[in-house]
Design an enzyme around this catalytic site. Structure first.
Site, PDB file in Angstrom:
ATOM      1  CE  LYS A 186       1.179  17.742  -2.381  1.00 40.52           C
ATOM      2  NZ  LYS A 186       1.258  16.205  -2.386  1.00 40.52           N
ATOM      3  CG  ASN A 187       4.740  16.281  -1.803  1.00 42.64           C
ATOM      4  OD1 ASN A 187       3.775  16.323  -1.715  1.00 42.64           O
ATOM      5  ND2 ASN A 187       5.318  16.017  -3.357  1.00 42.64           N
ATOM      6  CB  CYS A 210      -4.855   8.798  -6.949  1.00 45.42           C
ATOM      7  SG  CYS A 210      -3.034   9.205  -7.754  1.00 45.42           S
ATOM      8  NE  ARG A 252       0.789   7.633  -5.540  1.00 44.61           N
ATOM      9  CZ  ARG A 252       0.634   8.911  -5.396  1.00 44.61           C
ATOM     10  NH1 ARG A 252      -0.529   9.781  -5.522  1.00 44.61           N
ATOM     11  NH2 ARG A 252       1.447   9.468  -4.600  1.00 44.61           N
ATOM     12  CG  ASP A 310       4.944  15.578  -8.302  1.00 44.02           C
ATOM     13  OD1 ASP A 310       5.512  15.795  -6.933  1.00 44.02           O
ATOM     14  OD2 ASP A 310       4.514  14.514  -8.811  1.00 44.02           O
ATOM     15  NE  ARG A 335      -4.885  15.693  -2.568  1.00 49.24           N
ATOM     16  CZ  ARG A 335      -4.398  14.347  -2.808  1.00 49.24           C
ATOM     17  NH1 ARG A 335      -4.979  13.833  -3.621  1.00 49.24           N
ATOM     18  NH2 ARG A 335      -3.465  13.912  -2.184  1.00 49.24           N
TER      19      ARG A 335
HETATM   20  C1  EPZ Z   1       5.573  10.853  -3.545  1.00 42.37           C
HETATM   21  O1  EPZ Z   1       4.680   9.765  -3.524  1.00 42.37           O
HETATM   22  C2  EPZ Z   1       5.103  12.176  -3.727  1.00 42.37           C
HETATM   23  N1  EPZ Z   1       3.742  12.458  -2.548  1.00 42.37           N
HETATM   24  C3  EPZ Z   1       4.523  12.527  -5.051  1.00 42.37           C
HETATM   25  O2  EPZ Z   1       3.921  13.868  -5.269  1.00 42.37           O
HETATM   26  C4  EPZ Z   1       5.637  12.372  -6.128  1.00 42.37           C
HETATM   27  O3  EPZ Z   1       4.979  12.122  -7.588  1.00 42.37           O
HETATM   28  C5  EPZ Z   1       6.251  10.879  -6.018  1.00 42.37           C
HETATM   29  O4  EPZ Z   1       6.575  10.881  -4.625  1.00 42.37           O
HETATM   30  C6  EPZ Z   1       7.478  10.673  -6.718  1.00 42.37           C
HETATM   31  O5  EPZ Z   1       8.194  11.772  -6.502  1.00 42.37           O
HETATM   32  C7  EPZ Z   1       4.218  12.967  -1.352  1.00 42.37           C
HETATM   33  O6  EPZ Z   1       5.389  13.097  -1.142  1.00 42.37           O
HETATM   34  C8  EPZ Z   1       3.145  12.947  -0.585  1.00 42.37           C
HETATM   35  P1  EPZ Z   1       6.858   6.884  -4.785  1.00 42.37           P
HETATM   36  P2  EPZ Z   1       5.069   8.577  -3.250  1.00 42.37           P
HETATM   37  O7  EPZ Z   1       6.694   5.997  -3.696  1.00 42.37           O
HETATM   38  O8  EPZ Z   1       5.734   8.343  -2.199  1.00 42.37           O
HETATM   39  C9  EPZ Z   1       5.583   2.718  -7.013  1.00 42.37           C
HETATM   40  C10 EPZ Z   1       2.237  15.430  -5.763  1.00 42.37           C
HETATM   41  O9  EPZ Z   1       1.764  15.829  -6.781  1.00 42.37           O
HETATM   42  N2  EPZ Z   1       5.529   2.056  -5.675  1.00 42.37           N
HETATM   43  O10 EPZ Z   1       8.151   7.474  -5.021  1.00 42.37           O
HETATM   44  O11 EPZ Z   1       3.641   7.850  -3.154  1.00 42.37           O
HETATM   45  C11 EPZ Z   1       4.749   3.631  -7.057  1.00 42.37           C
HETATM   46  O12 EPZ Z   1       3.223   3.260  -7.485  1.00 42.37           O
HETATM   47  C12 EPZ Z   1       2.520  13.927  -5.405  1.00 42.37           C
HETATM   48  O13 EPZ Z   1       2.638  16.052  -4.727  1.00 42.37           O
HETATM   49  C13 EPZ Z   1       5.186   0.700  -5.461  1.00 42.37           C
HETATM   50  O14 EPZ Z   1       5.102  -0.080  -6.535  1.00 42.37           O
HETATM   51  O15 EPZ Z   1       5.714   7.896  -4.684  1.00 42.37           O
HETATM   52  C14 EPZ Z   1       5.125   4.556  -8.163  1.00 42.37           C
HETATM   53  O16 EPZ Z   1       4.958   4.024  -9.236  1.00 42.37           O
HETATM   54  C15 EPZ Z   1       1.945  13.072  -6.607  1.00 42.37           C
HETATM   55  N3  EPZ Z   1       4.970   0.068  -4.286  1.00 42.37           N
HETATM   56  C16 EPZ Z   1       6.737   4.536  -7.678  1.00 42.37           C
HETATM   57  O17 EPZ Z   1       6.882   3.439  -7.004  1.00 42.37           O
HETATM   58  C17 EPZ Z   1       5.264   0.796  -2.949  1.00 42.37           C
HETATM   59  O18 EPZ Z   1       5.029   0.158  -1.859  1.00 42.37           O
HETATM   60  C18 EPZ Z   1       7.348   5.832  -7.151  1.00 42.37           C
HETATM   61  O19 EPZ Z   1       6.414   6.312  -6.050  1.00 42.37           O
HETATM   62  C19 EPZ Z   1       5.577   2.050  -3.084  1.00 42.37           C
HETATM   63  C20 EPZ Z   1       5.645   2.588  -4.341  1.00 42.37           C
END
Ligand code: EPZ
Length: 416
Positions: free
Chosen positions: A22-23, A116, A121, A305, A397
């Site tokens: 998916k990712n 979510c 996020r 995850d 999803r």
């Molecule tokens: C990706 O989410 C994945 N989603 C998530 O998988 C996964 O858990 C996550 O990466 C971490 O590996 C997809 O690929 C579609 P991040 P993403 O930006 O990109 C904070 C699943 O179950 N942050 O690496 O949203 C954020 O809040 C999903 O398949 C900011 O503060 O994750 C988090 O605490 C769930 N500001 C941390 O960084 C920003 O502008 C890491 O999030 C961006 C992120």
């Protein structure tokens, strides 16, 4: 009903093929917007997040066709640059279209993608980094407008590792003027797959798989056919099902080379693991104590995850344990539902302390999000009696058909 009924207490035996990631699929589908013509993406999973991404691409003017797991995206007709709010709100990964659309159209307006249950996020780092590449962003209450004459490269020294920010910057940089450096870049296999797709289409990216990516903007990319790798989180989910229910399973196409931290943790918990060229053989159940606990980290550390899944495995291991969640601020939502099943889990800040000697009994529980929902199904496989996991739509999803896959592994469950 939007639920799964599970007849628990049976060990597993069987094999299932692991779906495409998916990712990895989502950013690669977004990346087709950078290419004028028709790209063919193989091994795309049949899940609702991919469905929503395809609808978003169509709303922008793309022609999309699907033959089983082969998706063709013709972006020749792309005209719009406003994303329909209902789709953006439904799926956070729509934020990945931002970088690609700015590169293609020069202007985008979209709603803020929602948070979510696992965390707020925010997208502050996305917007901050794009501003460094010449994007003008006007932020409103509900939505924002982004405009860029011609994107230019920049040195992007990020405050922390973010998968989504890394992906958006790669998509914005690959056709920008000049060089972009991203450090620290996320190193998840999904990022590597996105880079491989773009390099195959003519992009110039160095440092793939490292925390420093250097992207030299090119004038144009050409259409390609690309195969999405297998989903490491889905493979880890079915590995944990065996850890919890016991028995032996074969996970065809499991991307073991991307799962080292997961395999090491599963082995420490007591699983027998055999890595084959075409998949992973798993036997036995969790029965050992994780002396040093389990701490989630960015790749190649233990993936957030699979945190909920391994919480269930520890709760069923007969040994006490603890988990520290370092990526998201609210990813222990499964705890109250596991407590309803008889688990004894105490949350203190970003740590959960788990008693391993409590037998679980089945009852009615509610999925609150994607991976927690899958973890509740896995818990029900090992618990006594018949259980119901509600809100199956969260699970759909990310999992093509969790009931079919688990039935192939010998579990007794059905849609309810
Ligand atoms: C990706 O989410 C994945 N989603 C998530 O998988 C996964 O858990 C996550 O990466 C971490 O590996 C997809 O690929 C579609 P991040 P993403 O930006 O990109 C904070 C699943 O179950 N942050 O690496 O949203 C954020 O809040 C999903 O398949 C900011 O503060 O994750 C988090 O605490 C769930 N500001 C941390 O960084 C920003 O502008 C890491 O999030 C961006 C992120």
């Amino acid at each position: 009903m939007d639920a799964v009924r599970i007849y628990g207490g049976k060990s597993l035996s069987g094999q299932t093929r692991i779906q495409g990631s998916k990712n990895a699929s989502l950013p690669i589908l977004a990346a087709t917007l950078l290419i004028d013509g028709t790209c063919e993406i193989e091994n795309c999973p049949d899940i609702s997040d991919v469905y929503h991404m395809l609808r978003l691409l169509e709303s922008l003017g793309c022609q999309v066709t699907r033959e089983k797991s082969l998706i063709r995206v013709d972006t020749g007709g792309v005209a719009a640059c406003d994303m329909p709010a209902d789709s953006v709100g439904v799926m956070r990964s729509s934020i990945m279209l931002l970088g690609a659309l700015l590169a293609r159209m020069g202007t985008v307006s979209m709603e803020y993608p929602g948070g979510c249950v696992i965390g707020k996020r925010p997208i502050d780092q996305h917007l901050c980094a794009l501003r460094r590449m010449g994007v003008e962003i006007i932020e409103g209450r509900e939505e924002f407008q982004a405009k860029a004459g011609k994107l230019h490269g920049a040195v992007q020294e990020l405050p922390f590792v973010s998968v989504g920010v890394t992906e958006n910057l790669i998509l914005a940089a690959v056709l920008a003027e000049g060089e972009t450096v991203i450090c620290p870049a996320a190193r998840e296999p999904e990022i590597q797959a996105l880079c491989e797709f773009l390099i195959k289409a003519g992009g110039r990216i160095q440092g793939v798989g490292t925390k420093r990516l250097v992207i030299e903007g090119v004038k144009k990319l050409h259409p390609v056919r690309f195969r999405v790798p297998a989903d490491r989180i889905v493979a880890g989910t079915y590995l944990t099902a065996c850890l919890c229910a016991g028995g032996n399973v074969f996970l065809e196409d499991a991307p073991c080379e991307q799962m080292q931290s997961v395999l090491s943790c599963a082995g420490a918990l007591g699983a027998g693991l055999m890595v084959w060229p075409d998949g992973l053989f798993v036997e036995g159940r969790a029965c050992n104590r994780l002396a040093d606990g389990l701490v989630t980290k960015v790749y190649p550390g233990f993936p957030t995850d699979l945190q909920s899944l391994f919480m269930v495995a520890i709760a069923l291991s007969g040994q006490d344990g603890w988990i520290e969640e370092t990526v998201f601020e609210n990813r222990f939502r499964i705890v109250p539902e596991l407590v309803k099943m008889g688990a004894d889990i105490r949350v203190e800040g970003n740590r959960a302390y788990i008693r391993g000697d409590r037998p679980l009994h089945n009852t009615i529980v509610e999925a609150q999000e994607l991976r927690g929902g899958a973890a509740l199904v896995v818990a029900a496989l090992a618990a006594e009696g018949t259980g119901i996991v509600r809100n199956r739509h969260y699970i759909d999803r990310g999992y093509e058909d969790i009931t079919l896959s688990l039935r192939e592994l010998g579990a007794d469950l059905e849609l309810a």
